[in-house]
Design a protein around this motif. Structure first.
Motif, PDB file in Angstrom:
ATOM      1  N   GLU A  85       0.792  -1.235   0.000  1.00  0.00           N
ATOM      2  CA  GLU A  85       0.000   0.000   0.000  1.00  0.00           C
ATOM      3  C   GLU A  85       0.825   1.286   0.000  1.00  0.00           C
ATOM      4  O   GLU A  85       0.535   2.210  -0.771  1.00  0.00           O
ATOM      5  CB  GLU A  85      -0.959   0.003   1.190  1.00  0.00           C
ATOM      6  N   PRO A  86       1.871   1.454   0.839  1.00  0.00           N
ATOM      7  CA  PRO A  86       2.599   2.736   0.867  1.00  0.00           C
ATOM      8  C   PRO A  86       3.247   3.113  -0.459  1.00  0.00           C
ATOM      9  O   PRO A  86       3.495   4.301  -0.702  1.00  0.00           O
ATOM     10  CB  PRO A  86       3.664   2.504   1.953  1.00  0.00           C
ATOM     11  N   ALA A  87       3.529   2.133  -1.309  1.00  0.00           N
ATOM     12  CA  ALA A  87       4.211   2.420  -2.579  1.00  0.00           C
ATOM     13  C   ALA A  87       3.244   2.687  -3.724  1.00  0.00           C
ATOM     14  O   ALA A  87       3.686   3.060  -4.820  1.00  0.00           O
ATOM     15  CB  ALA A  87       5.127   1.266  -2.954  1.00  0.00           C
ATOM     16  N   ILE A  88       1.954   2.521  -3.502  1.00  0.00           N
ATOM     17  CA  ILE A  88       0.958   2.708  -4.561  1.00  0.00           C
ATOM     18  C   ILE A  88       0.314   4.078  -4.365  1.00  0.00           C
ATOM     19  O   ILE A  88      -0.191   4.389  -3.292  1.00  0.00           O
ATOM     20  CB  ILE A  88      -0.095   1.594  -4.528  1.00  0.00           C
ATOM     21  N   ILE A  89       0.333   4.907  -5.390  1.00  0.00           N
ATOM     22  CA  ILE A  89      -0.017   6.316  -5.265  1.00  0.00           C
ATOM     23  C   ILE A  89      -1.196   6.689  -6.171  1.00  0.00           C
ATOM     24  O   ILE A  89      -1.594   5.925  -7.055  1.00  0.00           O
ATOM     25  CB  ILE A  89       1.187   7.200  -5.622  1.00  0.00           C
ATOM     26  N   GLU A  90      -1.707   7.894  -5.909  1.00  0.00           N
ATOM     27  CA  GLU A  90      -2.730   8.489  -6.765  1.00  0.00           C
ATOM     28  C   GLU A  90      -2.077   9.599  -7.574  1.00  0.00           C
ATOM     29  O   GLU A  90      -1.481  10.516  -7.011  1.00  0.00           O
ATOM     30  CB  GLU A  90      -3.867   9.052  -5.919  1.00  0.00           C
ATOM     31  N   ILE A  91      -2.174   9.514  -8.889  1.00  0.00           N
ATOM     32  CA  ILE A  91      -1.584  10.514  -9.773  1.00  0.00           C
ATOM     33  C   ILE A  91      -2.690  11.438 -10.272  1.00  0.00           C
ATOM     34  O   ILE A  91      -3.727  10.978 -10.752  1.00  0.00           O
ATOM     35  CB  ILE A  91      -0.870   9.856 -10.968  1.00  0.00           C
ATOM     36  N   THR A  92      -2.463  12.742 -10.142  1.00  0.00           N
ATOM     37  CA  THR A  92      -3.408  13.749 -10.620  1.00  0.00           C
ATOM     38  C   THR A  92      -2.710  14.600 -11.672  1.00  0.00           C
ATOM     39  O   THR A  92      -1.611  15.108 -11.425  1.00  0.00           O
ATOM     40  CB  THR A  92      -3.892  14.646  -9.477  1.00  0.00           C
ATOM     41  N   VAL A  93      -3.318  14.726 -12.847  1.00  0.00           N
ATOM     42  CA  VAL A  93      -2.692  15.480 -13.938  1.00  0.00           C
ATOM     43  C   VAL A  93      -3.599  16.634 -14.363  1.00  0.00           C
ATOM     44  O   VAL A  93      -4.826  16.573 -14.227  1.00  0.00           O
ATOM     45  CB  VAL A  93      -2.382  14.566 -15.140  1.00  0.00           C
ATOM     46  N   PHE A  94      -2.952  17.693 -14.906  1.00  0.00           N
ATOM     47  CA  PHE A  94      -3.640  18.926 -15.272  1.00  0.00           C
ATOM     48  C   PHE A  94      -3.229  19.339 -16.677  1.00  0.00           C
ATOM     49  O   PHE A  94      -2.181  18.914 -17.193  1.00  0.00           O
ATOM     50  CB  PHE A  94      -3.288  20.052 -14.291  1.00  0.00           C
ATOM     51  N   ASP A  95      -4.055  20.203 -17.289  1.00  0.00           N
ATOM     52  CA  ASP A  95      -3.701  20.723 -18.603  1.00  0.00           C
ATOM     53  C   ASP A  95      -2.832  21.965 -18.446  1.00  0.00           C
ATOM     54  O   ASP A  95      -2.451  22.351 -17.329  1.00  0.00           O
ATOM     55  CB  ASP A  95      -4.958  21.011 -19.427  1.00  0.00           C
ATOM     56  N   ALA A  96      -2.516  22.623 -19.555  1.00  0.00           N
ATOM     57  CA  ALA A  96      -1.614  23.767 -19.521  1.00  0.00           C
ATOM     58  C   ALA A  96      -2.186  24.953 -18.749  1.00  0.00           C
ATOM     59  O   ALA A  96      -1.444  25.818 -18.277  1.00  0.00           O
ATOM     60  CB  ALA A  96      -1.274  24.193 -20.952  1.00  0.00           C
ATOM     61  N   LYS A  97      -3.515  24.990 -18.582  1.00  0.00           N
ATOM     62  CA  LYS A  97      -4.150  26.072 -17.834  1.00  0.00           C
ATOM     63  C   LYS A  97      -4.331  25.742 -16.365  1.00  0.00           C
ATOM     64  O   LYS A  97      -4.910  26.528 -15.612  1.00  0.00           O
ATOM     65  CB  LYS A  97      -5.507  26.408 -18.463  1.00  0.00           C
ATOM     66  N   GLY A  98      -3.865  24.569 -15.947  1.00  0.00           N
ATOM     67  CA  GLY A  98      -4.003  24.179 -14.553  1.00  0.00           C
ATOM     68  C   GLY A  98      -5.329  23.528 -14.224  1.00  0.00           C
ATOM     69  O   GLY A  98      -5.621  23.283 -13.048  1.00  0.00           O
ATOM     70  N   GLN A  99      -6.126  23.206 -15.254  1.00  0.00           N
ATOM     71  CA  GLN A  99      -7.418  22.561 -15.029  1.00  0.00           C
ATOM     72  C   GLN A  99      -7.223  21.051 -14.878  1.00  0.00           C
ATOM     73  O   GLN A  99      -6.407  20.451 -15.585  1.00  0.00           O
ATOM     74  CB  GLN A  99      -8.388  22.851 -16.185  1.00  0.00           C
ATOM     75  N   LEU A 100      -7.998  20.469 -13.974  1.00  0.00           N
ATOM     76  CA  LEU A 100      -7.885  19.033 -13.724  1.00  0.00           C
ATOM     77  C   LEU A 100      -8.286  18.231 -14.957  1.00  0.00           C
ATOM     78  O   LEU A 100      -9.333  18.461 -15.550  1.00  0.00           O
ATOM     79  CB  LEU A 100      -8.779  18.652 -12.539  1.00  0.00           C
ATOM     80  N   LEU A 101      -7.445  17.272 -15.332  1.00  0.00           N
ATOM     81  CA  LEU A 101      -7.769  16.352 -16.412  1.00  0.00           C
ATOM     82  C   LEU A 101      -8.328  15.042 -15.872  1.00  0.00           C
ATOM     83  O   LEU A 101      -9.424  14.629 -16.209  1.00  0.00           O
ATOM     84  CB  LEU A 101      -6.517  16.066 -17.255  1.00  0.00           C
ATOM     85  N   ARG A 102      -7.566  14.386 -14.994  1.00  0.00           N
ATOM     86  CA  ARG A 102      -8.018  13.098 -14.453  1.00  0.00           C
ATOM     87  C   ARG A 102      -7.086  12.656 -13.322  1.00  0.00           C
ATOM     88  O   ARG A 102      -6.016  13.233 -13.138  1.00  0.00           O
ATOM     89  CB  ARG A 102      -8.052  12.030 -15.551  1.00  0.00           C
ATOM     90  N   THR A 103      -7.528  11.662 -12.599  1.00  0.00           N
ATOM     91  CA  THR A 103      -6.699  11.016 -11.577  1.00  0.00           C
ATOM     92  C   THR A 103      -6.664   9.521 -11.856  1.00  0.00           C
ATOM     93  O   THR A 103      -7.571   8.972 -12.485  1.00  0.00           O
ATOM     94  CB  THR A 103      -7.244  11.255 -10.156  1.00  0.00           C
ATOM     95  N   GLY A 104      -5.603   8.863 -11.382  1.00  0.00           N
ATOM     96  CA  GLY A 104      -5.478   7.431 -11.614  1.00  0.00           C
ATOM     97  C   GLY A 104      -4.424   6.811 -10.719  1.00  0.00           C
ATOM     98  O   GLY A 104      -3.894   7.461  -9.803  1.00  0.00           O
ATOM     99  N   ASN A 105      -4.120   5.554 -11.002  1.00  0.00           N
ATOM    100  CA  ASN A 105      -3.182   4.787 -10.180  1.00  0.00           C
ATOM    101  C   ASN A 105      -1.765   4.845 -10.734  1.00  0.00           C
ATOM    102  O   ASN A 105      -1.551   5.047 -11.933  1.00  0.00           O
ATOM    103  CB  ASN A 105      -3.618   3.316 -10.115  1.00  0.00           C
ATOM    104  N   GLY A 106      -0.818   4.637  -9.856  1.00  0.00           N
ATOM    105  CA  GLY A 106       0.587   4.502 -10.218  1.00  0.00           C
ATOM    106  C   GLY A 106       1.312   3.870  -9.039  1.00  0.00           C
ATOM    107  O   GLY A 106       0.741   3.736  -7.952  1.00  0.00           O
ATOM    108  N   PHE A 107       2.570   3.488  -9.218  1.00  0.00           N
ATOM    109  CA  PHE A 107       3.322   2.919  -8.102  1.00  0.00           C
ATOM    110  C   PHE A 107       4.810   3.173  -8.301  1.00  0.00           C
ATOM    111  O   PHE A 107       5.312   3.239  -9.429  1.00  0.00           O
ATOM    112  CB  PHE A 107       3.041   1.417  -7.945  1.00  0.00           C
ATOM    113  N   PHE A 108       5.510   3.347  -7.175  1.00  0.00           N
ATOM    114  CA  PHE A 108       6.953   3.583  -7.208  1.00  0.00           C
ATOM    115  C   PHE A 108       7.691   2.266  -7.463  1.00  0.00           C
ATOM    116  O   PHE A 108       7.338   1.229  -6.890  1.00  0.00           O
ATOM    117  CB  PHE A 108       7.423   4.178  -5.880  1.00  0.00           C
TER     118      PHE A 108
END
Length: 368
Positions: A85-108
């Motif tokens: 669990e500690p190594a699995i993260i939530e990734i949040t990405v934005f467009d060039a204007k700083g608007q939210l695009l989406r969130t998803g999974n990732g891991f180190f």
């Protein structure tokens, strides 16, 4: 003579009457015998038998196509999920204007902040942050390597102290038919872990490159999550079109080690110049350089109802000097005391000096 004649006439009349009477009774006996022809194959008897014959196969088909009971992974996989669990993260990405695009999974996958996720998640992003289960938010400068075909991407998060990470399976032997595997998503998005489990049901001709499947149903939002075996090693990654083996990461990780800088696909490309130019005073695409996580407010612990939790989203505006100009509440945590703590913490963030003001949308989750 007359008496003899009369007796003869009477006898004839009696004979005729008896003969007629006998002929009149004989037809009914013939009519009674006629229905015997249809009697051996009466319609109701045949009709009743037909449904019995059809009904029996119907029940048998239902039993053959019945859905099998859901599979439950062995008990040790619960410990595997907790350890990962500690190594699995939530990734949040934005467009060039700083608007939210989406969130998803990732891991180190390394202590220095290398992240593996789905290419689809970050394909059109201009900025991004990574949030860990402990509430820490790390800036993600960009993508180091990616493959649209395999739907995989390698990113790097900024870290000074290192991060927990998951080991990758060194061989393809862990991906074997009938071996158990679980898909573990970010606990910030899924409270119940693992999000999917089952035995490996099919493999391609090349276990290092081909997509594989497990018997358990995989949710649509699992893209970017790791597929872990009983030993806690990552044997695959949930991608848009199935589960990808870790063998596909080898060329991407090699490319990441040689990459000098990380870059988002939506970041504008600067025009090349014939002669080297000095480093500009203001970064064209500034990034966050200091982003401490807001502290859980002490006052919230003293509430009569007990400590409270909440999640919200806040828009941070940076000035040209890299300082925070304002923090706006986009989505409240539901508790005013938590909103105030979030705003207070975000006001301490710092960014690189830029040519103009810019914004970033930050998700915040408070847990006592």
């Amino acid at each position: 003579m007359r008496h003899s004649t009369l007796a003869l006439v009477c006898g004839l009349i009696l004979f005729v009457v008896l003969a007629y009477s006998w002929c009149g009774r004989n037809p009914p006996s013939t009519v009674t015998g006629l229905p015997a022809t249809p009697t051996p194959t009466p319609a109701p008897s045949t009709t009743t038998a037909t449904p019995n014959v059809v009904a029996s196969p119907s029940v048998s088909v239902a039993q053959v196509t019945a859905t099998p009971p859901a599979q439950t992974p062995p008990p040790e996989f619960q410990k595997v999920a907790q350890k990962a669990e500690p190594a699995i993260i939530e990734i949040t990405v934005f467009d060039a204007k700083g608007q939210l695009l989406r969130t998803g999974n990732g891991f180190f996958v390394s202590r220095d902040g290398l992240i593996v996720t789905s290419w689809t998640l970050v394909a059109d992003a201009a900025y991004g942050v990574a949030k860990s289960p402990d509430g820490k938010i790390r800036n993600v400068p960009g993508v180091l390597a990616s493959s649209q075909e395999s739907d995989l991407a390698v990113l790097r998060a900024e870290t000074k102290t290192g991060v927990p990470f998951l080991p990758l399976a060194k061989t393809s032997e862990s991906i074997a038919v009938n071996a158990w595997a679980v898909v573990i998503g970010s606990s910030l998005q899924h409270k119940e872990q693992p999000v999917a489990a089952g035995t490996i049901t099919s493999l391609g001709s090349d276990p290092k490159k081909d997509t594989f499947q497990i018997s358990g149903a995989i949710p649509n939002d699992a893209a970017g999550a790791p597929v872990v075996d009983a030993g806690g090693e990552v044997v695959g990654i949930a991608a848009k079109n199935g589960l990808r083996p870790t063998g596909l990461l080898d060329p991407l990780l090699a490319q990441s080690k040689s990459a000098t800088t990380a870059r988002w696909a939506a970041t504008p490309v600067e025009s090349p110049t014939a002669t080297p130019s000095p480093t500009p005073k203001f970064a064209r695409n500034p990034r966050v350089i200091s982003n401490p996580a807001p502290r859980y407010p002490y006052e919230a612990r003293m509430l009569r109802s007990g400590p409270t939790t909440g999640s919200g989203k806040f828009r941070v505006t940076f000035g040209t000097n890299g300082l925070v100009k304002s923090v706006q509440t986009v989505e409240s945590t539901g508790q005013a005391i938590l909103d105030q703590a979030a705003i207070k913490g975000l006001q301490t963030w710092r960014a690189e000096p830029g040519a103009q003001d810019w914004t970033v949308l930050v998700p915040i989750t408070f847990q006592p």
